[in-house]
Design a protein around this motif. Structure first.
Motif, PDB file in Angstrom:
ATOM      1  N   SER A   1      -1.078  -8.150  -5.500  1.00  0.00           N
ATOM      2  CA  SER A   1      -2.454  -7.706  -5.731  1.00  0.00           C
ATOM      3  C   SER A   1      -3.370  -8.499  -4.805  1.00  0.00           C
ATOM      4  N   LEU A   2      -4.646  -8.148  -4.834  1.00  0.00           N
ATOM      5  CA  LEU A   2      -5.605  -8.871  -3.987  1.00  0.00           C
ATOM      6  C   LEU A   2      -5.998 -10.220  -4.590  1.00  0.00           C
TER       7      LEU A   2
ATOM      8  N   ILE B   1       0.830  -1.216   0.000  1.00  0.00           N
ATOM      9  CA  ILE B   1       0.000   0.000   0.000  1.00  0.00           C
ATOM     10  C   ILE B   1       0.860   1.260   0.000  1.00  0.00           C
TER      11      ILE B   1
ATOM     12  N   TYR C   1      -4.886   3.977  -8.522  1.00  0.00           N
ATOM     13  CA  TYR C   1      -5.574   2.898  -7.822  1.00  0.00           C
ATOM     14  C   TYR C   1      -7.012   3.303  -7.530  1.00  0.00           C
TER      15      TYR C   1
ATOM     16  N   GLY D   1      -5.491  -2.964   0.402  1.00  0.00           N
ATOM     17  CA  GLY D   1      -4.571  -3.872  -0.274  1.00  0.00           C
ATOM     18  C   GLY D   1      -4.036  -5.012   0.575  1.00  0.00           C
TER      19      GLY D   1
ATOM     20  N   THR E   1      -5.383  -1.897  -8.970  1.00  0.00           N
ATOM     21  CA  THR E   1      -4.385  -1.038  -9.622  1.00  0.00           C
ATOM     22  C   THR E   1      -4.495  -1.295 -11.125  1.00  0.00           C
TER      23      THR E   1
ATOM     24  N   LEU F   1      -9.400  -3.330  -3.577  1.00  0.00           N
ATOM     25  CA  LEU F   1      -8.500  -2.306  -4.135  1.00  0.00           C
ATOM     26  C   LEU F   1      -7.913  -2.841  -5.430  1.00  0.00           C
TER      27      LEU F   1
ATOM     28  N   SER G   1      -9.893   2.202  -4.556  1.00  0.00           N
ATOM     29  CA  SER G   1     -10.271   1.412  -3.386  1.00  0.00           C
ATOM     30  C   SER G   1     -11.763   1.637  -3.147  1.00  0.00           C
TER      31      SER G   1
END
Lengths: 358, 179
Positions: free
Chosen positions: A264-265, A241, B121, A338, B140, B138, B123
């Motif tokens: 990444s998630l 983050i 990004y 994140g 990107t 979140l 969120s």
């Protein structure tokens, strides 16, 4: 027959009993609903200190918890994992936070018994500042170890160019940035490098503080992010983050299955799923260099370190309440910054640990 | 009743002359279409209030793009009164130009044809009426040098966001905890 009258023998009495039971059920339901809508109550103040790695999330958690429990006051100081643990050891704070779980030796040296509760999963990314290069770089584990060992010194090193074929990398020195304080993020980074590089394992090793072969130091994740942002040709390591919010480019890292994967998630939970408990109830786990196909390889659980008992029972109750909230409601907020939520099994065991700790 | 008419059409169609058969088919199609629309209308609807996304560069554009996508969702009704909402969507985002890439490989310097590469990004957090977070995420930029960064980021979020609002609360808890 002189025995007590049976209910089934008296339909009128049974009707009355049924009505009474129904009334009781409604009353219990109504009281339950009323309790559920009331804000939670807890008196006291808790002060914690430690890791900067999860700090953005802990800030959010504390603000949200404060809305739900208006009488509670929780403060958290992001002073680094090592400093937080020392502050807890000296009794200056009520709890600490660290990305490096305490070893058995550290645990036994504590003046009082502490438990370690995993909270979320984060990723450490190689963040860089290369003027004129907007593309995403790729790093192999060997490249990262060699750069931090000082055996790769320039951006145009053939080994770097080999995995970044399309980019014309500059003939300029790599300015390595690392943490100057005792840091859980450093532990995650060096734990990873120790797993992937025998040379690193032998010469440097894994710890919250190491003898860095090269580079300049900066304090906290924020400090490293700022140093990278303001230093051309630099490379540092920060929690995901901090790179995202700090406008830093960060590289993809080749994982065990040979794929170049960015944090990444999608890739962090994949790494989290590879957790392996050493023994039931011991939640100290390393998930660096995870084996999952799309797992991000520099991922880690981060922990709260909490005394098993508090001299002030009100503090103990508040700590338990906050931990329970963080491991349930708080998990749903983690992705907004994140961080990946804990795998279900880990969260369950963490909740059981809290149940037994206070 | 519609079903009866359609079945009736099937029986009567064999005996009907050419133009009438066409008319029957058109009628049956229209009825099926209206049945589908009715099913969608009966399905769960969510009244959604989208909060401001902050003041960072590009945040307002990201919010507009997400609102545009939500407006296209048949089960979402956007509301301007927070008191009428089932869900609250809050967000934080930022977009910026990371650099430029030349489009001509023969030119070693950047000229007017250079294409911007965006960073940023988005969120997003969804809260229920009790203001408890039920889901968050979140994203990107997915594609290097995406022409439309807003579309890239909101496009990644919208499907997951709709899933989060559609799932029953019990399954939502399960899904979030396993992420």
């Amino acid at each position: 027959m002189n025995g007590p009258p049976s209910v089934s023998a008296h339909p009128a009495a049974r009707r009355h009993l049924d009505m009474l039971l129904l009334g009781c059920r409604f009353a219990v339901l109504a009281i339950g609903c009323l309790i559920a809508t009331l804000p939670l109550r807890a008196d006291g103040t808790l002060v914690g200190a430690g890791a900067t790695f999860p700090f953005p999330l802990y800030q959010k958690w504390i603000a949200s918890f404060d809305e739900k429990v208006p009488d509670a006051k929780i403060q958290y100081q992001p002073i680094g994992s090592g400093a937080g643990i020392e502050a807890l050891r000296r009794g200056e704070v009520d709890f600490a936070a660290s990305d490096a779980p305490l070893s058995d030796a550290q645990l036994s040296s504590f003046p009082r018994h502490v438990v370690q509760i995993p909270t979320v999963v984060g990723g450490v990314v190689p963040a860089y500042h290369l003027d004129g290069y907007a593309g995403d770089l790729r790093f192999t584990p060997e490249l990262l170890a060699s750069i931090y060992l000082g055996t790769i010194t320039h951006w145009n090193d053939p080994r770097l160019k080999a995995v970044n074929g399309a980019l014309r990398l500059p003939e300029r020195p790599i300015r390595v940035v690392h943490r100057s304080d005792s840091s859980g993020t450093t532990y995650v980074w060096t734990d990873y490098l120790s797993k992937v590089s025998p040379a690193w394992r032998t010469m440097v090793g894994a710890a919250t503080e190491v003898q860095w072969p090269v580079g300049v130091g900066a304090e906290g994740n924020e400090g490293v992010a700022a140093q990278v942002a303001t230093t051309s040709d630099s490379l540092g390591y920060v929690e995901f983050i901090y790179a995202v919010r700090g406008h830093l480019s960060y590289g993809a890292v080749r994982n065990q299955s040979g794929r170049f994967v960015s944090a990444s998630l999608e890739t962090l939970p994949e790494a989290a799923r590879m957790f392996n408990l050493l023994k039931p109830g011991d939640l100290r786990m390393s998930i660096t260099n995870a084996t999952g196909r799309t797992a991000y390889p520099i991922a880690a659980f981060t922990y709260f370190i909490v005394p098993q008992t508090f001299p002030d029972p009100a503090k103990g109750r508040l700590m338990t309440q906050f931990l329970r909230w963080a491991l349930t409601f708080g998990q749903k907020q983690s992705a907004s910054l994140g961080y990946a939520a804990l795998p279900e099994e880990v969260a369950k065991q963490a909740l059981e640990t809290i149940g037994g700790s206070q | 009743m519609w079903l009866a008419v359609v079945i009736g059409k099937g029986i009567s169609e064999a005996a009907a002359p050419g133009p009438m058969r066409l008319l029957h088919r058109f009628g049956a199609f229209a009825m099926l279409l209206s049945f589908g629309v009715a099913v969608l209308a009966i399905g769960p609807h969510f009244r959604v209030f989208v909060e401001p996304f902050g003041s960072k560069s590009g945040a307002a554009e990201l919010r507009s793009d997400l609102v545009r996508r939500l407006e296209k969702e048949p089960r979402v009704a956007l509301v301007s009164d927070p008191g009428a909402a089932d869900f609250f969507v809050s967000g934080e985002g930022e977009t910026y130009i990371k650099g430029y890439v030349g489009t001509n490989p023969r030119v070693r310097y950047l000229n007017g044809d250079a294409r911007p590469i965006y960073g940023g990004y988005l969120s997003v957090e969804v809260k229920d009426r009790a203001h408890d977070t039920v889901w968050s995420y979140l994203v990107t930029p997915r594609r290097l040098g995406a022409e439309d960064i807003n579309s890239d980021l909101t496009g990644q979020v919208i499907r997951k966001l709709m899933e989060a609002m559609t799932l029953p609360r019990g399954s939502l808890k399960q899904k979030t905890s396993s992420q």
